[in-house]
Design a protein around this motif. Sequence first.
Motif, PDB file in Angstrom:
ATOM      1  N   GLU A  18       1.015  -1.379  -0.247  1.00 50.88           N
ATOM      2  CA  GLU A  18       0.137  -0.049   0.211  1.00 50.88           C
ATOM      3  C   GLU A  18       0.845   1.298   0.235  1.00 50.88           C
ATOM      4  OE1 GLU A  18      -3.382   0.130   2.433  1.00 50.88           O
ATOM      5  OE2 GLU A  18      -4.084  -1.855   1.423  1.00 50.88           O
ATOM      6  N   GLN A  19       1.864   1.591   0.146  1.00 47.99           N
ATOM      7  CA  GLN A  19       2.863   2.373  -0.053  1.00 47.99           C
ATOM      8  C   GLN A  19       2.223   3.655   0.679  1.00 47.99           C
ATOM      9  OE1 GLN A  19       4.259   2.649  -3.997  1.00 47.99           O
ATOM     10  NE2 GLN A  19       2.765   0.449  -3.970  1.00 47.99           N
ATOM     11  N   ASP A  20       2.122   3.153   1.849  1.00 47.44           N
ATOM     12  CA  ASP A  20       1.356   4.705   2.582  1.00 47.44           C
ATOM     13  C   ASP A  20       0.380   5.579   1.658  1.00 47.44           C
ATOM     14  OD1 ASP A  20       2.576   4.737   5.092  1.00 47.44           O
ATOM     15  OD2 ASP A  20       4.622   5.257   3.899  1.00 47.44           O
ATOM     16  N   ALA A  21      -0.308   5.223   1.005  1.00 49.20           N
ATOM     17  CA  ALA A  21      -0.961   5.714   0.367  1.00 49.20           C
ATOM     18  C   ALA A  21      -2.276   6.040   1.169  1.00 49.20           C
ATOM     19  CB  ALA A  21      -1.343   5.106  -1.336  1.00 49.20           C
ATOM     20  N   ASN A  22      -3.186   6.645   0.318  1.00 49.70           N
ATOM     21  CA  ASN A  22      -4.243   7.195   0.928  1.00 49.70           C
ATOM     22  C   ASN A  22      -5.260   7.025   0.358  1.00 49.70           C
ATOM     23  OD1 ASN A  22      -3.944   9.581   0.018  1.00 49.70           O
ATOM     24  ND2 ASN A  22      -3.718  10.511   2.708  1.00 49.70           N
ATOM     25  N   ALA A  23      -4.867   6.796  -1.074  1.00 50.11           N
ATOM     26  CA  ALA A  23      -6.135   7.139  -1.679  1.00 50.11           C
ATOM     27  C   ALA A  23      -6.172   5.564  -3.253  1.00 50.11           C
ATOM     28  CB  ALA A  23      -6.454   8.231  -2.646  1.00 50.11           C
ATOM     29  N   SER A  24      -7.266   5.392  -3.711  1.00 54.83           N
ATOM     30  CA  SER A  24      -6.533   4.440  -4.555  1.00 54.83           C
ATOM     31  C   SER A  24      -7.391   4.183  -5.999  1.00 54.83           C
ATOM     32  CB  SER A  24      -6.374   2.317  -4.449  1.00 54.83           C
ATOM     33  OG  SER A  24      -8.442   2.742  -3.642  1.00 54.83           O
ATOM     34  N   VAL A  25      -7.028   4.227  -7.408  1.00 52.16           N
ATOM     35  CA  VAL A  25      -7.510   4.043  -8.325  1.00 52.16           C
ATOM     36  C   VAL A  25      -7.591   2.645  -9.365  1.00 52.16           C
ATOM     37  CG1 VAL A  25      -7.483   6.546  -9.297  1.00 52.16           C
ATOM     38  CG2 VAL A  25      -5.828   4.952  -9.687  1.00 52.16           C
ATOM     39  N   GLY A  60     -10.902   6.542  -5.781  1.00 50.17           N
ATOM     40  CA  GLY A  60     -11.555   7.598  -4.334  1.00 50.17           C
ATOM     41  C   GLY A  60     -10.723   7.430  -3.675  1.00 50.17           C
ATOM     42  N   LYS A  61     -10.623   8.431  -2.385  1.00 53.63           N
ATOM     43  CA  LYS A  61     -10.044   8.412  -0.922  1.00 53.63           C
ATOM     44  C   LYS A  61     -10.610   6.847   0.094  1.00 53.63           C
ATOM     45  CE  LYS A  61     -10.504  12.899  -0.660  1.00 53.63           C
ATOM     46  NZ  LYS A  61     -11.408  13.709   0.075  1.00 53.63           N
ATOM     47  N   ARG A  62      -9.575   6.698   0.390  1.00 52.29           N
ATOM     48  CA  ARG A  62      -9.759   5.917   1.495  1.00 52.29           C
ATOM     49  C   ARG A  62     -10.287   6.145   2.439  1.00 52.29           C
ATOM     50  NH1 ARG A  62      -5.383   1.742   4.110  1.00 52.29           N
ATOM     51  NH2 ARG A  62      -6.929   0.650   6.036  1.00 52.29           N
ATOM     52  N   GLU A  63     -11.854   5.415   3.114  1.00 54.90           N
ATOM     53  CA  GLU A  63     -12.610   5.516   4.113  1.00 54.90           C
ATOM     54  C   GLU A  63     -11.879   4.744   5.232  1.00 54.90           C
ATOM     55  OE1 GLU A  63     -16.749   5.593   2.876  1.00 54.90           O
ATOM     56  OE2 GLU A  63     -16.909   7.542   1.492  1.00 54.90           O
ATOM     57  N   ALA A  64     -12.527   5.467   6.708  1.00 51.48           N
ATOM     58  CA  ALA A  64     -12.335   4.433   8.246  1.00 51.48           C
ATOM     59  C   ALA A  64     -12.874   3.590   7.594  1.00 51.48           C
ATOM     60  CB  ALA A  64     -12.826   5.688   9.640  1.00 51.48           C
ATOM     61  N   ASN A  65     -14.187   2.826   7.073  1.00 52.43           N
ATOM     62  CA  ASN A  65     -14.039   1.877   7.507  1.00 52.43           C
ATOM     63  C   ASN A  65     -13.937   0.745   5.886  1.00 52.43           C
ATOM     64  OD1 ASN A  65     -16.733   3.172   8.207  1.00 52.43           O
ATOM     65  ND2 ASN A  65     -18.346   2.571   7.375  1.00 52.43           N
ATOM     66  N   ASP A  66     -12.929   1.513   5.320  1.00 56.53           N
ATOM     67  CA  ASP A  66     -12.418   0.311   4.059  1.00 56.53           C
ATOM     68  C   ASP A  66     -11.178   0.071   5.078  1.00 56.53           C
ATOM     69  OD1 ASP A  66     -14.207   1.857   2.380  1.00 56.53           O
ATOM     70  OD2 ASP A  66     -12.010   2.669   1.770  1.00 56.53           O
ATOM     71  N   ARG A  67     -11.194  -1.706   4.917  1.00 57.29           N
ATOM     72  CA  ARG A  67     -10.175  -2.715   5.491  1.00 57.29           C
ATOM     73  C   ARG A  67      -8.757  -2.039   4.833  1.00 57.29           C
ATOM     74  NH1 ARG A  67     -13.629  -7.105   5.441  1.00 57.29           N
ATOM     75  NH2 ARG A  67     -11.941  -7.869   3.129  1.00 57.29           N
ATOM     76  N   ASP A  68      -8.591  -1.745   3.831  1.00 54.30           N
ATOM     77  CA  ASP A  68      -7.697  -1.656   2.556  1.00 54.30           C
ATOM     78  C   ASP A  68      -7.658  -1.172   1.642  1.00 54.30           C
ATOM     79  OD1 ASP A  68      -8.031  -4.224   1.766  1.00 54.30           O
ATOM     80  OD2 ASP A  68      -7.375  -5.331   2.056  1.00 54.30           O
ATOM     81  N   VAL A  73     -10.286   0.522  -3.286  1.00 51.43           N
ATOM     82  CA  VAL A  73     -10.645   0.672  -4.859  1.00 51.43           C
ATOM     83  C   VAL A  73     -11.988  -0.135  -5.586  1.00 51.43           C
ATOM     84  CG1 VAL A  73      -9.014  -1.614  -6.079  1.00 51.43           C
ATOM     85  CG2 VAL A  73      -9.258   0.629  -7.141  1.00 51.43           C
ATOM     86  N   VAL A  74     -12.357  -0.902  -5.118  1.00 51.64           N
ATOM     87  CA  VAL A  74     -13.554  -2.019  -5.372  1.00 51.64           C
ATOM     88  C   VAL A  74     -14.741  -1.222  -4.747  1.00 51.64           C
ATOM     89  CG1 VAL A  74     -14.855  -3.905  -4.189  1.00 51.64           C
ATOM     90  CG2 VAL A  74     -12.603  -4.687  -4.633  1.00 51.64           C
TER      91      VAL A  74
END
Length: 190
Positions: A18-25, A60-68, A73-74
């Motif tokens: 995950e490389q300290d990222a806080n969003a995914s596409v 988009g951005k990671r939300e608090a509920n997202d495990r990873d 991205v899903v």
Amino acid sequence: MTFSIEKLCDTLRTVSDEQDANASVALLLKLERGRPHVLLVKRVKDSRDPWSGQMALPGGKREANDRDLKETVVRETLEETNINLLENCRFLGVMSAFQSKPKPEIKVLPFVILVENEPSVRLDEEELEEYFWIPLEDLVRNRATANFSFLRREAPAFVVGSTIIWGLTYRIVESFIHCLETETQPGNNT
């Protein structure tokens, strides 16, 4: 440009990196007659969105509920395009994370995903207005620059007909194409 899923998988990082990222596409690929196409979406115009009206990759951005970030991205891809990445899709790996220039606090992790069957796309009309499956070969042939008055300079871009892909999306896709052309680790080496 030759395309080998096996070689591509060898050059990508593992999905869990995950490389300290806080969003995914999602860099979604589909094969048509052996030729890779990438899904690009056009964002609606919204003054609150720094990417308003631009071509983008779903995500988009990671939300608090997202495990990873895979869960991010899903979720985001399903919300934006109605494509369920957990069905008929193969996660090939991730690229190196990219830092957003308009919002430097955002670090985006691109997931490279192969769709096994043609997905039915239904856009969230509050966020997106159009989508295109563009052959990667067309992007390679249409590397250019585009002049943006608000930037007061030219920027590297893919210009396919009236579609201009620039900024973060350009950087991600260009890095991916460079990886395919040179079979090296796709990343944010600039």
